[in-house]
Design a protein around this motif. Structure first.
Motif, PDB file in Angstrom:
ATOM      1  N   ILE A   1       3.748 -14.076  98.220  1.00 52.30           N
ATOM      2  CA  ILE A   1       4.754 -13.765  98.925  1.00 52.30           C
ATOM      3  C   ILE A   1       6.267 -14.440  98.737  1.00 52.30           C
ATOM      4  CG2 ILE A   1       5.559 -13.653 101.581  1.00 52.30           C
ATOM      5  CD1 ILE A   1       2.182 -14.294 100.690  1.00 52.30           C
ATOM      6  N   SER A   2       7.356 -13.510  98.605  1.00 57.86           N
ATOM      7  CA  SER A   2       8.621 -13.732  98.121  1.00 57.86           C
ATOM      8  C   SER A   2       9.594 -13.803  98.876  1.00 57.86           C
ATOM      9  CB  SER A   2       8.808 -13.348  96.578  1.00 57.86           C
ATOM     10  OG  SER A   2      10.049 -13.731  96.036  1.00 57.86           O
ATOM     11  N   PHE A   3      10.156 -14.807  99.405  1.00 58.68           N
ATOM     12  CA  PHE A   3      11.379 -15.076 100.576  1.00 58.68           C
ATOM     13  C   PHE A   3      12.548 -14.926  99.800  1.00 58.68           C
ATOM     14  CE2 PHE A   3      14.218 -17.094 103.281  1.00 58.68           C
ATOM     15  CZ  PHE A   3      14.136 -16.006 104.296  1.00 58.68           C
ATOM     16  N   ASP A   4      13.509 -14.016 100.056  1.00 57.89           N
ATOM     17  CA  ASP A   4      14.751 -13.725  99.749  1.00 57.89           C
ATOM     18  C   ASP A   4      14.538 -13.425  98.177  1.00 57.89           C
ATOM     19  OD1 ASP A   4      17.495 -13.272  99.474  1.00 57.89           O
ATOM     20  OD2 ASP A   4      17.937 -15.362  99.080  1.00 57.89           O
ATOM     21  N   VAL A   5      13.996 -12.336  97.998  1.00 60.16           N
ATOM     22  CA  VAL A   5      13.939 -11.602  96.630  1.00 60.16           C
ATOM     23  C   VAL A   5      14.909 -11.679  95.724  1.00 60.16           C
ATOM     24  CG1 VAL A   5      12.991  -9.790  95.139  1.00 60.16           C
ATOM     25  CG2 VAL A   5      11.802 -10.287  97.377  1.00 60.16           C
ATOM     26  N   GLY A   6      14.927 -12.369  94.565  1.00 55.21           N
ATOM     27  CA  GLY A   6      16.175 -12.411  93.750  1.00 55.21           C
ATOM     28  C   GLY A   6      17.134 -13.568  94.027  1.00 55.21           C
ATOM     29  N   ASN A   7      16.886 -14.309  95.176  1.00 56.76           N
ATOM     30  CA  ASN A   7      17.639 -15.699  95.552  1.00 56.76           C
ATOM     31  C   ASN A   7      19.004 -15.105  95.777  1.00 56.76           C
ATOM     32  OD1 ASN A   7      18.183 -18.217  96.036  1.00 56.76           O
ATOM     33  ND2 ASN A   7      18.807 -18.752  94.090  1.00 56.76           N
ATOM     34  N   ARG A   8      19.282 -14.021  96.709  1.00 58.64           N
ATOM     35  CA  ARG A   8      20.369 -13.650  97.075  1.00 58.64           C
ATOM     36  C   ARG A   8      21.576 -14.348  97.732  1.00 58.64           C
ATOM     37  NH1 ARG A   8      20.293  -7.676  97.615  1.00 58.64           N
ATOM     38  NH2 ARG A   8      21.395  -7.912  99.803  1.00 58.64           N
TER      39      ARG A   8
ATOM     40  N   PHE B   1      32.023 -13.762 105.069  1.00 58.13           N
ATOM     41  CA  PHE B   1      32.980 -14.573 104.671  1.00 58.13           C
ATOM     42  C   PHE B   1      33.071 -15.415 105.810  1.00 58.13           C
ATOM     43  CE2 PHE B   1      35.920 -13.286 100.983  1.00 58.13           C
ATOM     44  CZ  PHE B   1      34.940 -12.948 100.243  1.00 58.13           C
ATOM     45  N   ASP B   2      33.040 -14.736 106.939  1.00 55.50           N
ATOM     46  CA  ASP B   2      33.040 -15.342 108.424  1.00 55.50           C
ATOM     47  C   ASP B   2      31.901 -16.545 108.328  1.00 55.50           C
ATOM     48  OD1 ASP B   2      35.133 -14.267 109.654  1.00 55.50           O
ATOM     49  OD2 ASP B   2      33.824 -12.861 110.609  1.00 55.50           O
ATOM     50  N   GLN B   3      30.753 -16.271 107.747  1.00 56.58           N
ATOM     51  CA  GLN B   3      29.525 -17.270 107.841  1.00 56.58           C
ATOM     52  C   GLN B   3      29.627 -18.296 106.853  1.00 56.58           C
ATOM     53  OE1 GLN B   3      25.812 -15.006 109.363  1.00 56.58           O
ATOM     54  NE2 GLN B   3      26.882 -13.603 108.269  1.00 56.58           N
ATOM     55  N   TYR B   4      30.229 -17.925 105.674  1.00 60.22           N
ATOM     56  CA  TYR B   4      30.279 -18.813 104.475  1.00 60.22           C
ATOM     57  C   TYR B   4      31.490 -19.511 104.022  1.00 60.22           C
ATOM     58  CZ  TYR B   4      25.103 -17.766 103.496  1.00 60.22           C
ATOM     59  OH  TYR B   4      23.749 -17.834 103.518  1.00 60.22           O
TER      60      TYR B   4
ATOM     61  N   PHE C   1      30.168  -4.642  92.307  1.00 60.43           N
ATOM     62  CA  PHE C   1      30.691  -5.890  92.494  1.00 60.43           C
ATOM     63  C   PHE C   1      31.780  -6.115  91.218  1.00 60.43           C
ATOM     64  CE2 PHE C   1      30.441 -10.237  90.324  1.00 60.43           C
ATOM     65  CZ  PHE C   1      31.140 -10.771  91.383  1.00 60.43           C
ATOM     66  N   PHE C   2      31.326  -5.559  90.273  1.00 58.92           N
ATOM     67  CA  PHE C   2      32.394  -5.846  88.966  1.00 58.92           C
ATOM     68  C   PHE C   2      33.540  -4.838  89.173  1.00 58.92           C
ATOM     69  CE2 PHE C   2      28.727  -7.850  87.110  1.00 58.92           C
ATOM     70  CZ  PHE C   2      29.266  -9.028  86.573  1.00 58.92           C
ATOM     71  N   LYS C   3      33.223  -3.633  89.984  1.00 62.73           N
ATOM     72  CA  LYS C   3      34.511  -2.880  90.173  1.00 62.73           C
ATOM     73  C   LYS C   3      35.494  -3.322  91.177  1.00 62.73           C
ATOM     74  CE  LYS C   3      35.529   1.887  91.997  1.00 62.73           C
ATOM     75  NZ  LYS C   3      35.061   2.977  92.879  1.00 62.73           N
ATOM     76  N   ALA C   4      34.855  -4.449  92.133  1.00 63.03           N
ATOM     77  CA  ALA C   4      35.877  -4.954  93.033  1.00 63.03           C
ATOM     78  C   ALA C   4      36.612  -6.014  92.538  1.00 63.03           C
ATOM     79  CB  ALA C   4      34.808  -5.409  94.110  1.00 63.03           C
ATOM     80  N   ILE C   5      35.816  -6.707  91.789  1.00 68.03           N
ATOM     81  CA  ILE C   5      36.536  -7.745  91.000  1.00 68.03           C
ATOM     82  C   ILE C   5      37.638  -7.242  89.991  1.00 68.03           C
ATOM     83  CG2 ILE C   5      36.229  -9.626  89.295  1.00 68.03           C
ATOM     84  CD1 ILE C   5      35.051 -10.459  92.012  1.00 68.03           C
ATOM     85  N   GLN C   6      37.268  -6.175  89.245  1.00 66.65           N
ATOM     86  CA  GLN C   6      38.200  -5.577  88.634  1.00 66.65           C
ATOM     87  C   GLN C   6      39.549  -5.011  89.209  1.00 66.65           C
ATOM     88  OE1 GLN C   6      35.801  -2.701  86.228  1.00 66.65           O
ATOM     89  NE2 GLN C   6      34.858  -4.289  85.539  1.00 66.65           N
TER      90      GLN C   6
ATOM     91  N   CYS D   1      28.736 -19.675  94.811  1.00 64.27           N
ATOM     92  CA  CYS D   1      27.732 -18.908  95.246  1.00 64.27           C
ATOM     93  C   CYS D   1      28.191 -17.823  96.336  1.00 64.27           C
ATOM     94  CB  CYS D   1      27.023 -20.186  96.287  1.00 64.27           C
ATOM     95  SG  CYS D   1      26.200 -21.436  95.385  1.00 64.27           S
ATOM     96  N   VAL D   2      29.415 -18.011  96.760  1.00 65.28           N
ATOM     97  CA  VAL D   2      29.811 -16.680  97.472  1.00 65.28           C
ATOM     98  C   VAL D   2      30.090 -15.592  96.788  1.00 65.28           C
ATOM     99  CG1 VAL D   2      32.064 -15.868  98.735  1.00 65.28           C
ATOM    100  CG2 VAL D   2      30.962 -18.305  99.396  1.00 65.28           C
ATOM    101  N   TYR D   3      30.571 -15.614  95.389  1.00 62.81           N
ATOM    102  CA  TYR D   3      30.845 -14.746  94.500  1.00 62.81           C
ATOM    103  C   TYR D   3      29.327 -14.133  94.201  1.00 62.81           C
ATOM    104  CZ  TYR D   3      35.825 -15.356  93.634  1.00 62.81           C
ATOM    105  OH  TYR D   3      37.159 -15.292  93.846  1.00 62.81           O
ATOM    106  N   HIS D   4      28.346 -15.096  94.094  1.00 58.87           N
ATOM    107  CA  HIS D   4      26.886 -14.437  93.710  1.00 58.87           C
ATOM    108  C   HIS D   4      26.537 -13.531  94.927  1.00 58.87           C
ATOM    109  CE1 HIS D   4      23.121 -14.447  91.960  1.00 58.87           C
ATOM    110  NE2 HIS D   4      22.618 -14.722  93.269  1.00 58.87           N
ATOM    111  N   MET D   5      26.813 -13.960  96.238  1.00 60.77           N
ATOM    112  CA  MET D   5      26.267 -13.374  97.232  1.00 60.77           C
ATOM    113  C   MET D   5      27.010 -12.154  97.561  1.00 60.77           C
ATOM    114  SD  MET D   5      25.587 -16.121 100.394  1.00 60.77           S
ATOM    115  CE  MET D   5      27.057 -17.072 100.125  1.00 60.77           C
ATOM    116  N   MET D   6      28.233 -12.073  97.063  1.00 57.51           N
ATOM    117  CA  MET D   6      28.918 -10.715  96.997  1.00 57.51           C
ATOM    118  C   MET D   6      28.410  -9.795  95.962  1.00 57.51           C
ATOM    119  SD  MET D   6      32.765 -12.201  96.981  1.00 57.51           S
ATOM    120  CE  MET D   6      33.615 -11.194  95.959  1.00 57.51           C
ATOM    121  N   ARG D   7      27.950 -10.071  94.919  1.00 54.26           N
ATOM    122  CA  ARG D   7      27.541  -9.365  93.810  1.00 54.26           C
ATOM    123  C   ARG D   7      26.020  -8.910  94.407  1.00 54.26           C
ATOM    124  NH1 ARG D   7      25.394 -11.956  87.742  1.00 54.26           N
ATOM    125  NH2 ARG D   7      24.634  -9.955  87.073  1.00 54.26           N
ATOM    126  N   ALA D   8      25.277  -9.729  95.136  1.00 54.64           N
ATOM    127  CA  ALA D   8      23.851  -9.549  95.465  1.00 54.64           C
ATOM    128  C   ALA D   8      24.251  -8.213  96.644  1.00 54.64           C
ATOM    129  CB  ALA D   8      23.404 -10.427  96.041  1.00 54.64           C
TER     130      ALA D   8
END
Length: 869
Positions: free
Chosen positions: A544-551, A452-455, A415-420, A401-408
């Protein structure tokens, strides 16, 4: 309401247990005498007698001058001789550490060749001998290793922690009929009489826990990615299953090589399927070991089981974990979180965005369940008893989930540039969590320390309650967000920028065409316990959509009007948003909600949302739910049918029993569907109701399943065992389960029966409870890891002090940190539940009957109101 009923219903909110158990202490990367540059194992295996002998040679480059004693990790080895630079040295050995006293103190940078001659008889960890026996004559003869976390020290002397990287070499002599597979390249084979010598060399540096050896009468199946051999090793009769289970590996290698922008880094990729493996898989460098339970037959493909994700997970580790190595166990989320997120990425690649979104949701739910029922902890912590304790849902699923939030936060390109950048900067070296942040900043200029501090560095996640209203006069949308987790503890507040979407639907002018849907998003900062946001809009939004895209990783409770929730279910393009709408509708629990969900079960395009609709219907206590669910039995996706079966099993009426029985009698193409039917029938029969067949009839039916339904991994027969366990007042049901706990029963079925004993005994008389306790006590003394864990799970479901005694004995006697921790947690669970008694069980039955009566009355009222409207 009686005081007893009040005490039963007014349960206190459970307090979250601490991750740190007694005996936990800070762990740090140890001081190192120098760099181990190469490890060479030269072994002779005596497989029939479960023993081996040989030597371990370590090439150590000292980091400083003047070291007089070298200490190596070496557990339960028989040390016969130690030489340094071919000269014998004195040593002390206490069964845990080998202390070598140097004749000459070290000179910095001058390499020492340390040669240790040793042998091992019947090793208990690290290296495992698997044999057929009188109970399991069909079991293969195999030898395999498992090094993670710190078990390599049980099969060879070493500096056994992940921050020490070296090349390695294994030469092993085995009976000629066996094949030996290890890391790296096979540089030589030689036959000597009735034996064969395999010589493997790993030229890329890696840690000791990734050194491996697998021996058996395997068949080798050859595939390739570009010019790199891709190899599958299985028992000879599983060749077709191997291709079915692992055949996508070359495409996966290509996919991961592209997204990491780093070609697969080893000379081969082998996957070896072994018997009795204690995990799902282990990502040893270039040679992954997998449980043979992952091998699929044709029918099991219908259920889309975990095999494909397992293959993807272990393969992703070849980059994250093997190429880039964690410096300390406390940073293991880096590799395990990415490997778990790669399951999502592969799902997206292979099956599409909606499947990936739903896969990610299930990973998040897995973590959320552990956080709710087990403990909460920071993802990065160095306080524990043994490193294996860290290998939990926080490490894997929350890490994903942390990687997903980084991507969001970054968007796909950055994101992929950072991972690479991270992979390129740290290939063939060790990393800590801060290195991830540094790579992100280098590649993108973004500082994600706030995330990172929060999650990562603290535990938890936000729990949002979101309400909405529309001011028709001012054309103003009001959205109120409450962080419910912070109502009592403001230190748990999260500070996030979350997109809120307002959806609109334009009907198509062409009949039969889908309407045009668009969502206007507004990002707001949410950082207080409760805050309201106002949005001037041209017209009232449809949904109404809360947190669009489930970030973000979170829980969400929507408090919207029914009309907006129904529109969100019908039109929101995000499947996760549609699922949030389902959950909110279910809480309304009205007949119009049932009708809306019933229609969506027929029309919803995505199978994952249909699964959630079925589950949601099963939670609504209205008679009309039964008819709404029936259509789902004809769904073309086995996963949806399974969810429908489970929902029908909660209804517990004569009608639902008849439908479920017909499914079991007529059969279903899916193993999982049939298993779910068997369990549901048992749950229905457990209810005391004159309309429902007596338990003895269901026991007879489930015994027929046990006698006739053997199949892949015993899934269906395990479902029958689960069904029998639901009839926890039936002595006959318990006796059947006990029969299947004996040696000789196929292992997956036996483990299911052992686990079921806790539930099955909960309503039994004292004599039957004593019989179960005696059986579990005997089972807990077996050495096989999975048997011990199954016995612990069963004992944790009991409500007797005698179960606590057995659990305490297990925790005190085991040398395995995983077993000890689970036993202690189960002991706490029993201690908490021990106040329950037969009066409580009777009360639960009475409450079930009250719920049923209330359901009938409510259903009539809803039907009348529907007619009047």
């Amino acid at each position: 309401m009686s005081e007893l009923l009040k005490s039963f219903l007014d349960t206190e909110k459970p307090k979250r247990k601490s991750f740190q158990l007694p005996g936990s202490y800070p762990h740090y990367t140890p001081d190192r005498p120098g760099q181990i540059e190469h490890i060479f194992l030269d072994l002779v295996l005596d497989i029939p007698h479960s023993r081996y002998s040989g030597s371990c040679t370590l090439h150590l480059k000292p980091i400083r001058t003047g070291i007089e004693t070298l200490s190596l990790d070496a557990v339960d080895l028989i040390i016969e001789n130690v030489k340094i630079n071919h000269k014998s040295q004195s040593f002390d050995y206490d069964g845990q550490k080998l202390h070598i006293h140097l004749d000459l103190p070290t000179q910095a940078e001058q390499i020492l060749e340390i040669n240790i001659v040793y042998r091992v008889d019947r090793p208990q960890r690290g290296l495992y001998f698997i044999h057929p026996d009188t109970d399991y004559p069909g079991k293969p003869t195999q030898v395999w290793t498992q090094g993670e976390d710190e078990d390599s020290r049980y099969w060879f002397p070493c500096l056994d922690y992940p921050g020490q990287l070296s090349t390695s070499e294994i030469r092993v002599q085995v009976p000629a009929k066996y094949m030996a597979i290890s890391n790296g390249e096979l540089i030589d084979t030689k036959t000597e009489g009735k034996t064969k010598i395999y010589h493997w060399f790993q030229k890329e540096i890696h840690p000791t826990y990734l050194m491996t050896l697998a021996i058996g009468e395997f068949v080798e199946i050859k595939d390739k990615w570009q010019n790199t051999p891709v190899l599958y090793y299985v028992e000879k009769d599983r060749k077709n299953d191997a291709q079915r289970s692992m055949g996508k590996t070359p495409r996966m290698i290509d996919f991961f090589s592209n997204i990491f922008d780093y070609p697969y880094p080893y000379p081969k990729y082998a996957q070896v399927c072994v018997a009795d493996f204690i995990f799902g898989g282990m990502e040893n460098t270039s040679t992954t070991l997998l449980t043979d339970r992952c091998l699929l037959d044709k029918r099991s493909l219908l259920d889309h089981p975990f095999t494909e994700s397992l293959v993807a997970h272990e393969l992703a580790h070849q980059w994250f974990g093997d190429l880039v190595v964690i410096k300390h166990w406390s940073h293991a989320w880096i590799k395990e979180g990415m490997a778990s997120y790669c399951e999502v990425l592969w799902t997206e690649q292979e099956y599409g965005a909606e499947d990936a979104a739903y896969y990610y949701l299930r990973e998040a739910r897995s973590y959320l369940q552990e956080d709710k029922t087990r403990y909460r902890r920071p993802m990065v912590t160095h306080i524990y008893r043994e490193p294996i304790e860290l290998y939990d849902r926080h490490l894997y699923e929350k890490g994903a989930c942390v990687y997903h939030m980084m991507r969001a936060e970054l968007g796909d390109d950055l994101f992929f540039k950072a991972i690479q950048t991270f992979v390129r900067n740290h290939a063939h070296s060790t990393v800590e969590t801060v290195d991830v942040l540094r790579a992100i900043e280098e590649a993108t200029g973004r500082n994600l320390l706030f995330l990172f501090d929060q999650y990562v560095y603290r535990g938890g996640h936000p729990d949002f309650k979101v309400s909405y209203s529309w001011d028709i006069d001012r054309k103003l949308a009001k959205v109120t967000v409450v962080q419910t987790q912070a109502k009592e503890d403001e230190k748990s507040l999260f500070d996030l920028k979350i997109p809120i979407g307002f959806g609109y639907v334009n009907p198509s002018e062409q009949e039969g065409e889908a309407p045009e849907i668009f969502v206007n998003s507004h990002t707001v900062r949410i950082h207080q316990v409760e805050e309201s946001f106002y949005f001037p809009l041209d017209e009232r939004p449809k949904f109404i959509s809360f947190d669009v895209g489930n970030r973000y990783l979170k829980t969400v409770v929507l408090d919207y009007p029914v009309v907006e929730l129904k529109a969100q279910l019908a039109y929101d393009p995000d499947p996760i948003a549609r699922i949030y709408a389902i959950n909110a509708l279910v809480k309304k629990g009205t007949l119009p909600v049932v009708q809306a969900l019933a229609e969506a079960l027929k029309t919803e395009a995505f199978w994952g949302v249909r699964v959630e609709i079925a589950r949601g219907l099963g939670k609504i206590r209205l008679d009309q739910v039964f008819e709404a669910l029936l259509v789902g039995l004809q769904d073309g996706d086995a996963r949806v049918r399974k969810a429908v079966i489970e929902a029908l099993g909660t209804i517990k009426t004569k009608a639902s029993y008849k439908v479920l029985k017909s499914v079991l009698v007529n059969g279903d193409p899916s193993y999982q569907v049939e298993a779910s039917v068997a369990k549901a029938l048992g749950a229905i029969a457990a209810l005391k109701d004159r309309e429902i067949p007596k338990p003895r009839k269901v026991i007879k039916l489930l015994k027929t399943v046990l006698e006739t339904k053997a199949g892949w991994n015993e899934v269906v027969r395990s479902g029958a065992i689960a069904g029998l366990s639901q009839m926890n007042r039936s002595k006959a049901a318990l006796e059947v389960i006990l029969e299947y706990t004996h040696l000789g029963i196929p292992q997956p079925l036996r483990l299911s029966a052992i686990r079921a004993l806790g539930v099955a005994s909960s309503g039994q008389d004292e004599a039957q409870v004593e019989e179960v306790l005696a059986r579990l006590d005997a089972l807990s003394s077996e050495s096989f890891f999975l048997t011990q864990m199954a016995a612990i799970q069963a004992l944790g479901g009991m409500k007797t002090a005698k179960a606590m005694g057995i659990l305490q004995a297990i925790a005190s006697s085991t040398a395995d940190g995983r077993v000890q921790r689970r036993a202690e947690e189960a002991l706490q669970k029993v201690q908490k539940a021990i106040g329950s008694n037969s009066a409580m069980d009777t009360l639960r039955q009475e409450i079930e009957q009250l719920k049923k009566t209330n359901q009938t009355l409510k259903s009539r009222v809803e039907a009348l109101e529907a007619k009047e409207s």
